[in-house]
Scaffold this motif. Sequence first.
Motif, PDB file in Angstrom:
ATOM      1  N   GLN A 535     -17.332  18.649-112.632  1.00 48.07           N
ATOM      2  CA  GLN A 535     -16.314  18.519-111.595  1.00 48.07           C
ATOM      3  C   GLN A 535     -15.024  19.203-112.020  1.00 48.07           C
ATOM      4  O   GLN A 535     -14.411  19.952-111.241  1.00 48.07           O
ATOM      5  CB  GLN A 535     -16.041  17.039-111.312  1.00 48.07           C
ATOM      6  N   ALA A 536     -14.604  18.966-113.267  1.00 52.26           N
ATOM      7  CA  ALA A 536     -13.386  19.596-113.764  1.00 52.26           C
ATOM      8  C   ALA A 536     -13.508  21.112-113.751  1.00 52.26           C
ATOM      9  O   ALA A 536     -12.557  21.829-113.411  1.00 52.26           O
ATOM     10  CB  ALA A 536     -13.073  19.094-115.181  1.00 52.26           C
ATOM     11  N   ALA A 537     -14.690  21.632-114.117  1.00 56.74           N
ATOM     12  CA  ALA A 537     -14.910  23.080-114.123  1.00 56.74           C
ATOM     13  C   ALA A 537     -14.859  23.648-112.708  1.00 56.74           C
ATOM     14  O   ALA A 537     -14.294  24.728-112.481  1.00 56.74           O
ATOM     15  CB  ALA A 537     -16.243  23.404-114.788  1.00 56.74           C
ATOM     16  N   VAL A 538     -15.432  22.935-111.720  1.00 59.60           N
ATOM     17  CA  VAL A 538     -15.419  23.405-110.334  1.00 59.60           C
ATOM     18  C   VAL A 538     -13.997  23.375-109.773  1.00 59.60           C
ATOM     19  O   VAL A 538     -13.570  24.301-109.067  1.00 59.60           O
ATOM     20  CB  VAL A 538     -16.376  22.572-109.461  1.00 59.60           C
ATOM     21  N   LEU A 539     -13.231  22.326-110.094  1.00 59.55           N
ATOM     22  CA  LEU A 539     -11.847  22.260-109.635  1.00 59.55           C
ATOM     23  C   LEU A 539     -11.029  23.408-110.220  1.00 59.55           C
ATOM     24  O   LEU A 539     -10.212  24.032-109.525  1.00 59.55           O
ATOM     25  CB  LEU A 539     -11.221  20.915-110.029  1.00 59.55           C
ATOM     26  N   GLU A 540     -11.251  23.697-111.485  1.00 60.41           N
ATOM     27  CA  GLU A 540     -10.553  24.820-112.123  1.00 60.41           C
ATOM     28  C   GLU A 540     -10.950  26.136-111.466  1.00 60.41           C
ATOM     29  O   GLU A 540     -10.121  27.036-111.266  1.00 60.41           O
ATOM     30  CB  GLU A 540     -10.876  24.837-113.617  1.00 60.41           C
ATOM     31  N   LEU A 541     -12.224  26.258-111.117  1.00 65.91           N
ATOM     32  CA  LEU A 541     -12.718  27.463-110.446  1.00 65.91           C
ATOM     33  C   LEU A 541     -12.029  27.649-109.093  1.00 65.91           C
ATOM     34  O   LEU A 541     -11.562  28.744-108.764  1.00 65.91           O
ATOM     35  CB  LEU A 541     -14.229  27.367-110.272  1.00 65.91           C
ATOM     36  N   LEU A 542     -11.972  26.593-108.278  1.00 65.71           N
ATOM     37  CA  LEU A 542     -11.319  26.686-106.975  1.00 65.71           C
ATOM     38  C   LEU A 542      -9.848  27.060-107.136  1.00 65.71           C
ATOM     39  O   LEU A 542      -9.301  27.861-106.361  1.00 65.71           O
ATOM     40  CB  LEU A 542     -11.451  25.359-106.226  1.00 65.71           C
ATOM     41  N   ASN A 543      -9.202  26.477-108.126  1.00 63.03           N
ATOM     42  CA  ASN A 543      -7.801  26.784-108.390  1.00 63.03           C
ATOM     43  C   ASN A 543      -7.614  28.257-108.756  1.00 63.03           C
ATOM     44  O   ASN A 543      -6.683  28.921-108.289  1.00 63.03           O
ATOM     45  CB  ASN A 543      -7.294  25.877-109.512  1.00 63.03           C
ATOM     46  N   ASP A 544      -8.521  28.791-109.584  1.00 61.35           N
ATOM     47  CA  ASP A 544      -8.442  30.203-109.972  1.00 61.35           C
ATOM     48  C   ASP A 544      -8.653  31.119-108.771  1.00 61.35           C
ATOM     49  O   ASP A 544      -7.947  32.121-108.598  1.00 61.35           O
ATOM     50  CB  ASP A 544      -9.486  30.516-111.052  1.00 61.35           C
ATOM     51  N   LEU A 545      -9.646  30.791-107.924  1.00 61.61           N
ATOM     52  CA  LEU A 545      -9.927  31.614-106.752  1.00 61.61           C
ATOM     53  C   LEU A 545      -8.770  31.572-105.762  1.00 61.61           C
ATOM     54  O   LEU A 545      -8.441  32.576-105.117  1.00 61.61           O
ATOM     55  CB  LEU A 545     -11.219  31.141-106.085  1.00 61.61           C
ATOM     56  N   LYS A 546      -8.146  30.424-105.658  1.00 59.56           N
ATOM     57  CA  LYS A 546      -6.971  30.290-104.791  1.00 59.56           C
ATOM     58  C   LYS A 546      -5.839  31.197-105.274  1.00 59.56           C
ATOM     59  O   LYS A 546      -5.210  31.915-104.488  1.00 59.56           O
ATOM     60  CB  LYS A 546      -6.526  28.827-104.783  1.00 59.56           C
TER      61      LYS A 546
END
Length: 678
Positions: A535-546
């Motif tokens: 979950q933490a990795a996916v949240l970080e991914l969304l933040n990076d893509l944003k």
Amino acid sequence: MASPPLIDIRKLCIGFRGRSGALLPVLHDVDLTVCRGESIGIVGESGSGKSTLALAAMGYLKHGLQKISGEVIYDGADMFARTSHDLSKIRGGQLGLIPQNSGQALTPTLRIGQQIHEALRLHCSMPTSSHAERAIDLLTQVRLPDPKAILHRYPHELSGGQQQRVAIAMALAGEPDALMLDEPTTGLDVTTQAHILELLRELAASRNMAMVYVSHDLGVIARVCDRVQVLYAGETVLSGPTREVLRHPGHPYARGLLASIPRLGDRTLPRALEGRPPGPDSPRDGCAFAPRCGMATKDCTTTHPPMIAGMARQMTRCLYPMQVAELDLGGVGAVLSCCAADSPSALRLDEVAVRYDQPGILAALRGAPRPPSTVDGITLDLTRGETLGLVGESGSGKSTILKAIAGLLPPAKGRITLGDGTNLSPTVEQRRPDHLRRIQMIFQNPDDSLNPRQSVVEILAQPLRLYFGLRERALRDRATELLDTVRLGSHYLDRRPGQLSGGEKQRVAVARAFAAGPEIVLCDEITSALDVSVQAAVLELLNDLKGLHGTAFIFVSHDLTVVRALSDRVAVLYQGRLCEIGPAAAVYAPPSHPYTEALLGAVLEPDPDHTPTLLAEDFADLSPPARGCPFQRRCPVKRGTLCETDTPPAQEAGDGHVIRCHIPLAELRVSTTQAAKS
């Protein structure tokens, strides 16, 4: 003399045969004891063997698995030595199971009442004449509104959270001596989850019932479990009392899991564990966690650590147990990408209403009044590069709003426009290809949205061909770029969804959404089924893509800590009506709408001393009231007939923070807190 444990698992090793014919263990010499009245939490990342262990305690193995060695003793006898007749009498009666996916427990072609009656007939000694009353009592215990009506419905006529509560009621029907719970509250909203956990705690105490609770939610474990056992790569790496394990974790892996959890008081992204667990075919010469451990030495790669006594009454599989408390986890998580204050508009909803009911001709001729809209009066703005969180209980209209934006549900009234003022057609079929491309949706369960017969490159190819006309080499190169963006790499191109972990499948779903080059991404509970590290990795991914693309997100979640970590603004919904909206920091601090206070009070923390604040007699409404405040029936600070008859005014609390409530802002925090305490 102490009584023997009800469940006693000894040196259990379970595995499957690889392509070479060799047995590959997925559980390695696992021990577990559970006494009557005791609750044990099993935690670890996806693939660590948690569910395999819980099912093995019932004498059950998934297809392809086999017991290699060890024993599973239940009530004095080995479960794998019992006959199928004996097992059928034990399972569902003395030994209950609540699965994560309620679809595994409910038959889609039978009404709810028929299924509960069958459970009572098979596993209870009470007379048949008492079954109807007992069924209503079970549904009432799990907080389902209007139990009599629920009994006559089919599973597909209930929400996911309601289906899960039915599954819990069925497991409790046989009054079990032991209960196996495999992520049973994952799909539930915070208030329902908190009440279900209180119910389980009370039942365990009153019935002297043993519980084995599998979960990636350490807040849940803190609330219901006496002891915790942490699994990593199929073996126990830490066990001990819940308080000590959560306060002073005696293994680096457990410390990493705790660091991966977002906290309600912080708007910071949690820190994901680097790397991934070893596969079943990996060598076991040293510590399985060594490649990901910040304190690993050369000895850790060559010596397999035994379980030894560590700090604070814990048993740990670590060569340096007394140094774990000094481990530096590397500071805080990723820096949150924020939208600029003057960002242009990306999307606007004006007085949008959605209704599911379609009254028949006879009802219309009789002049029967139509029930209130499922979603009504929703006005929202979304700016470019912004993340807007939508929170609320099951049935609050969060997913309905996403479906209306995506064109999957036509609004009954109101309009939805893009940032340039272009009106969006109500349905997907009516929308132009460019409008479809600009808005993409990521669903809760990637298994429902990824074609199992297609490879990853075939899954990504559809939007690349449709919107950009890519073919052959250019298509494969772009697919590789997308996989690199979501941190998977080109070696995943030819894999199928069945060969991916849950986190990997969700990353593929994210890559497919971004393959269209969207301006807006709708996220519907996309992290609810993921363990805390993924979950933490996916949240970080969304933040990076944003930050990379300036994408705007609407993020729907039951998990208020995840929403707090990721969102710029938060909108609180109840029964399809907007109660509160504003910057995340403002919504999560006083003053708040009484409903927001109820949601925040029910949030669980990974702290054994934390007690959620629950509303008394807190039953969800089936439908919104025809007028007045939508929260009036449950509000602890209701102001008489005013709340029943008048629409609450929109009160400005500053900086775009709006609260729809009759109670003045100065009184909101004090009155809600006093009511909750009483």
